[in-house]
Design a protein around this motif. Structure first.
Motif, PDB file in Angstrom:
ATOM      1  N   LEU A  46       0.863  -1.186   0.000  1.00 33.05           N
ATOM      2  CA  LEU A  46       0.000   0.000   0.000  1.00 33.05           C
ATOM      3  C   LEU A  46       0.897   1.232   0.000  1.00 33.05           C
ATOM      4  CD1 LEU A  46      -2.930   0.914   0.165  1.00 33.05           C
ATOM      5  CD2 LEU A  46      -2.864   0.585   2.626  1.00 33.05           C
ATOM      6  N   GLY A  49       5.671   4.337  -3.652  1.00 31.87           N
ATOM      7  CA  GLY A  49       6.636   5.414  -3.862  1.00 31.87           C
ATOM      8  C   GLY A  49       8.057   4.904  -3.894  1.00 31.87           C
ATOM      9  N   GLY A  52       7.868   1.747  -1.553  1.00 34.41           N
ATOM     10  CA  GLY A  52       6.886   0.708  -1.878  1.00 34.41           C
ATOM     11  C   GLY A  52       7.135   0.051  -3.227  1.00 34.41           C
ATOM     12  N   VAL A  69      -0.978  -1.199  -4.513  1.00 32.27           N
ATOM     13  CA  VAL A  69      -2.101  -0.256  -4.424  1.00 32.27           C
ATOM     14  C   VAL A  69      -1.561   1.136  -4.107  1.00 32.27           C
ATOM     15  CG1 VAL A  69      -4.224   0.330  -3.191  1.00 32.27           C
ATOM     16  CG2 VAL A  69      -3.683  -2.063  -3.643  1.00 32.27           C
ATOM     17  N   CYS A 122       3.504   1.374   3.009  1.00 34.77           N
ATOM     18  CA  CYS A 122       4.721   2.152   2.695  1.00 34.77           C
ATOM     19  C   CYS A 122       4.327   3.572   2.271  1.00 34.77           C
ATOM     20  CB  CYS A 122       5.489   1.553   1.530  1.00 34.77           C
ATOM     21  SG  CYS A 122       5.981  -0.142   1.711  1.00 34.77           S
ATOM     22  N   ALA A 141      -4.084   5.270   5.283  1.00 36.40           N
ATOM     23  CA  ALA A 141      -3.711   3.934   4.796  1.00 36.40           C
ATOM     24  C   ALA A 141      -4.076   2.870   5.829  1.00 36.40           C
ATOM     25  CB  ALA A 141      -2.223   3.892   4.484  1.00 36.40           C
ATOM     26  N   LYS A 245      14.412   2.330  14.238  1.00 37.09           N
ATOM     27  CA  LYS A 245      14.480   3.166  13.028  1.00 37.09           C
ATOM     28  C   LYS A 245      14.765   4.618  13.400  1.00 37.09           C
ATOM     29  CE  LYS A 245      13.956   4.503   8.759  1.00 37.09           C
ATOM     30  NZ  LYS A 245      14.868   4.116   7.691  1.00 37.09           N
ATOM     31  N   ARG A 371      12.441  16.341  -2.398  1.00 31.63           N
ATOM     32  CA  ARG A 371      11.797  16.536  -1.088  1.00 31.63           C
ATOM     33  C   ARG A 371      12.843  16.937  -0.053  1.00 31.63           C
ATOM     34  NH1 ARG A 371       8.841  10.967  -0.172  1.00 31.63           N
ATOM     35  NH2 ARG A 371      10.643  10.278  -1.367  1.00 31.63           N
TER      36      ARG A 371
HETATM   37  N1  LIG Z   1      12.503   7.209   0.410  1.00 30.07           N
HETATM   38  C1  LIG Z   1      13.413   6.715   1.246  1.00 30.07           C
HETATM   39  O1  LIG Z   1      14.610   6.800   0.987  1.00 30.07           O
HETATM   40  C2  LIG Z   1      13.011   6.016   2.515  1.00 30.07           C
HETATM   41  C3  LIG Z   1      13.931   5.160   3.133  1.00 30.07           C
HETATM   42  C4  LIG Z   1      13.557   4.502   4.292  1.00 30.07           C
HETATM   43  C5  LIG Z   1      12.287   4.719   4.820  1.00 30.07           C
HETATM   44  N2  LIG Z   1      11.417   5.590   4.198  1.00 30.07           N
HETATM   45  C6  LIG Z   1      10.083   5.757   4.785  1.00 30.07           C
HETATM   46  O2  LIG Z   1       9.181   5.015   3.978  1.00 30.07           O
HETATM   47  C7  LIG Z   1       7.899   5.670   3.934  1.00 30.07           C
HETATM   48  C8  LIG Z   1       7.482   5.905   2.495  1.00 30.07           C
HETATM   49  O3  LIG Z   1       8.377   6.844   1.923  1.00 30.07           O
HETATM   50  P1  LIG Z   1       8.509   7.052   0.365  1.00 30.07           P
HETATM   51  O4  LIG Z   1       9.770   7.853   0.155  1.00 30.07           O
HETATM   52  O5  LIG Z   1       8.364   5.773  -0.380  1.00 30.07           O
HETATM   53  O6  LIG Z   1       7.237   7.962   0.067  1.00 30.07           O
HETATM   54  P2  LIG Z   1       6.745   8.443  -1.380  1.00 30.07           P
HETATM   55  O7  LIG Z   1       6.174   9.800  -1.178  1.00 30.07           O
HETATM   56  O8  LIG Z   1       7.820   8.244  -2.397  1.00 30.07           O
HETATM   57  O9  LIG Z   1       5.598   7.422  -1.788  1.00 30.07           O
HETATM   58  C9  LIG Z   1       4.461   7.234  -1.098  1.00 30.07           C
HETATM   59  C10 LIG Z   1       3.361   6.710  -2.028  1.00 30.07           C
HETATM   60  O10 LIG Z   1       2.237   6.447  -1.191  1.00 30.07           O
HETATM   61  C11 LIG Z   1       1.068   6.877  -1.877  1.00 30.07           C
HETATM   62  N3  LIG Z   1       0.032   7.093  -0.874  1.00 30.07           N
HETATM   63  C12 LIG Z   1      -0.138   8.143  -0.042  1.00 30.07           C
HETATM   64  N4  LIG Z   1      -1.192   7.935   0.766  1.00 30.07           N
HETATM   65  C13 LIG Z   1      -1.701   6.719   0.439  1.00 30.07           C
HETATM   66  C14 LIG Z   1      -2.788   5.936   0.906  1.00 30.07           C
HETATM   67  N5  LIG Z   1      -3.561   6.370   1.907  1.00 30.07           N
HETATM   68  N6  LIG Z   1      -3.018   4.742   0.325  1.00 30.07           N
HETATM   69  C15 LIG Z   1      -2.230   4.310  -0.685  1.00 30.07           C
HETATM   70  N7  LIG Z   1      -1.198   4.995  -1.166  1.00 30.07           N
HETATM   71  C16 LIG Z   1      -0.930   6.186  -0.607  1.00 30.07           C
HETATM   72  C17 LIG Z   1       1.497   8.109  -2.630  1.00 30.07           C
HETATM   73  O11 LIG Z   1       0.638   8.367  -3.725  1.00 30.07           O
HETATM   74  C18 LIG Z   1       2.919   7.731  -3.065  1.00 30.07           C
HETATM   75  O12 LIG Z   1       2.940   7.141  -4.345  1.00 30.07           O
HETATM   76  C19 LIG Z   1       8.064   6.945   4.758  1.00 30.07           C
HETATM   77  O13 LIG Z   1       7.656   6.696   6.077  1.00 30.07           O
HETATM   78  C20 LIG Z   1       9.559   7.182   4.739  1.00 30.07           C
HETATM   79  O14 LIG Z   1       9.987   7.913   5.860  1.00 30.07           O
HETATM   80  C21 LIG Z   1      11.748   6.210   3.054  1.00 30.07           C
END
Ligand SMILES: NC(=O)c1ccc[n+]([C@@H]2O[C@H](COP(=O)([O-])OP(=O)(O)OC[C@H]3O[C@@H](n4cnc5c(N)ncnc54)[C@H](O)[C@@H]3O)[C@@H](O)[C@H]2O)c1
Length: 457
Positions: A46, A49, A52, A69, A122, A141, A245, A371
């Motif tokens: 779910l 990004g 996910g 999703v 995610c 989510a 974490k 970001r």
């Molecule tokens: N990007 C990184 O390098 C990284 C590394 C480790 C941990 N994280 C953590 O992982 C998590 C996700 O980060 P990310 O960078 O992948 O975010 P992201 O913004 O790249 O992606 C998130 C996705 O979730 C979707 N989304 C939002 N709300 C939703 C919902 N209610 N149902 C379904 N989809 C939904 C968005 O449309 C988007 O495509 C965060 O908590 C972040 O802190 C990120």
């Protein structure tokens, strides 16, 4: 915030069960599939990004039946057309998944989650303008996942959040829905450790920390993740996993804030900071090299520690070292802008009429992600004072500023006529030769060879 009583209530609940109920519980825990007849997917992700999508692709590559999703139609379309920011190995996996009809199902239909054996969340966990955690995506989510939950499922959070979040957003609402965590459904937390653009550590090679609501929940989660990761490390509680974490990312925040400060100190002392770090790094124990830069080189580090500080404020607990580090991180863009202004002033160029080019605006090399990038704030500060700013970035076609204005990347690669060039982010394909002849370059990456006309932050 924590509902520590839930564990107690669960054991009271199990000890109060009659023989038939207990045997149903045991049967469910031994064989989650017995709870439901239709399981079209081994795993549902779910939120597709930066975290996910590679996770979904890793499960696909491991042969799992995957449901992806996302609430964003735009994101789903980008994934289907391959127009997404991925490391090369994941790009290849995406090509295979998109070309193989049965590889995965992509959808924005939350109700499909009911047909998955496990659901992993995610979604983003950013902070707002006041550095307060913005939990709307995670709450949304989790609510959707709970609404769709069916007995026998494993529900797992991977988004970074505060300690106690999994209990608040999964355990308690499941109980309210009449589903008993650890009995009807498994609940777990396992933080994501992915490092975008880093091919050195494959997704499979980075161990996952797993905490479960019960030991069986943790075992189920570890087994699910074990489909593609080489190693898992199970801890005793959900909270240990959540806190680990936060420790990882606050550790980075504090050390990066310190090395940025140390770089300022070295500049004052006239000592090249990178040589100092390289020398110190020859010590085989007790020293870990961090590198200075215009920011922290990540989009999580400026956010995640605020989840901890926010939680600590509610408990009237101080963490002064972390607070100071986050203040240092927040002030870094102002330091960059102030160095630009003093270089322009030294050259007799009034900042108001100056033309500055920012080379690289992504938060780190080889990603298209802006970001929390300090480049955006530096550009805003400069524009507010009247400086004309343009940017070049092979991966970022446009950026949106805080006032909503969209700045499109310059077509020109060389900007010899700019009054100053800020090297903010150096992608592998960034064209740098023209900088060698430029009279004023501020190297925020601390990577260019020293020469006249080149300064560090
Ligand atoms: N990007 C990184 O390098 C990284 C590394 C480790 C941990 N994280 C953590 O992982 C998590 C996700 O980060 P990310 O960078 O992948 O975010 P992201 O913004 O790249 O992606 C998130 C996705 O979730 C979707 N989304 C939002 N709300 C939703 C919902 N209610 N149902 C379904 N989809 C939904 C968005 O449309 C988007 O495509 C965060 O908590 C972040 O802190 C990120």
């Amino acid at each position: 915030m924590h509902r520590w009583g839930t564990h107690l209530r669960l054991s009271l609940f199990t000890s109060s069960l009659g023989g038939r109920q207990l045997s149903r519980v045991r049967s469910l825990l031994r064989n989650p599939e017995s709870a439901t007849s239709v399981r079209d997917f081994d795993i549902a992700i779910l939120g597709l990004g930066y975290v996910g999508l590679p996770t979904a692709l890793a499960f696909c590559a491991a042969g799992s039946r995957v449901l992806g999703v996302d609430i964003s139609e735009g994101r789903l379309a980008a994934i289907r057309s391959g127009q997404v920011d991925l490391v090369e190995s994941d790009r290849r996996r995406l090509g295979v998944a998109n070309a193989t009809e049965s590889a995965w199902t992509l959808s924005n239909d939350i109700s499909l989650l009911a047909r998955a054996r496990a659901v992993i969340v995610c979604v983003p966990t950013p902070i707002d303008a006041h550095a307060v955690p913005d939990l709307r995506a995670l709450e949304g989510a989790c609510a959707a996942m709970i609404e769709a939950a069916t007995p026998g499922q494993l529900l797992m959070l991977t988004s970074t959040s505060y300690v106690g979040c999994t209990r608040d957003l999964l355990v308690e609402p499941l109980l309210a829905r009449g589903l008993q965590p650890g009995i009807d459904v498994h609940v777990a937390f396992s933080s994501e450790r992915i490092n975008p653009a880093d091919e050195a550590f494959g997704h499979e090679e980075v161990p996952r920390v797993v905490g479960g609501f019960t030991p069986e929940c943790a075992a189920e989660a570890a087994a699910m993740l074990g489909r593609y990761v080489d190693a898992t490390h199970t801890v005793d509680t959900l909270e240990i996993a959540e806190a680990s974490k936060l420790l990882e990312n606050t550790f980075r925040a504090v050390n990066i804030a310190f090395i940025n400060e140390f770089a300022n100190v070295c500049r004052e002392l006239g000592v090249p900071v990178t040589d100092v770090i390289d020398a110190a790094a020859t010590k085989p124990y007790g020293f870990m090299p961090f590198r200075p830069g215009p920011g922290v080189g990540g989009h999580c580090i400026p956010c995640d520690p605020h989840y901890l500080l926010w939680q600590l404020r509610a408990n009237r607990v101080a963490s002064p070292i972390l607070e100071q580090a986050m203040t240092g991180i927040a002030h870094r863009p102002r330091r960059v802008a102030s160095r630009i202004n003093s270089m322009l002033a030294d050259a007799g160029v009034p900042p108001k009429s100056a033309r500055v080019v920012v080379l690289g605006v992504a938060y780190k090399p080889n990603v298209a992600d802006v970001r929390e990038s300090t480049a955006i704030e530096v550009i805003e500060i400069l524009r507010k004072q009247g400086t004309r700013v343009s940017f070049v970035d092979s991966r970022v076609p446009a950026i949106r500023l805080a006032d909503g204005e969209v700045l499109v990347a310059s077509d020109e690669v060389h900007h010899a006529d700019a009054d100053l060039v800020l090297l903010h982010t150096k992608h592998d394909d960034t064209e740098l030769t023209w900088l060698e002849r430029h009279p004023r370059v501020l190297d925020a990456t601390y990577t260019l060879e020293p020469r006249a006309g080149l300064s560090l932050i």
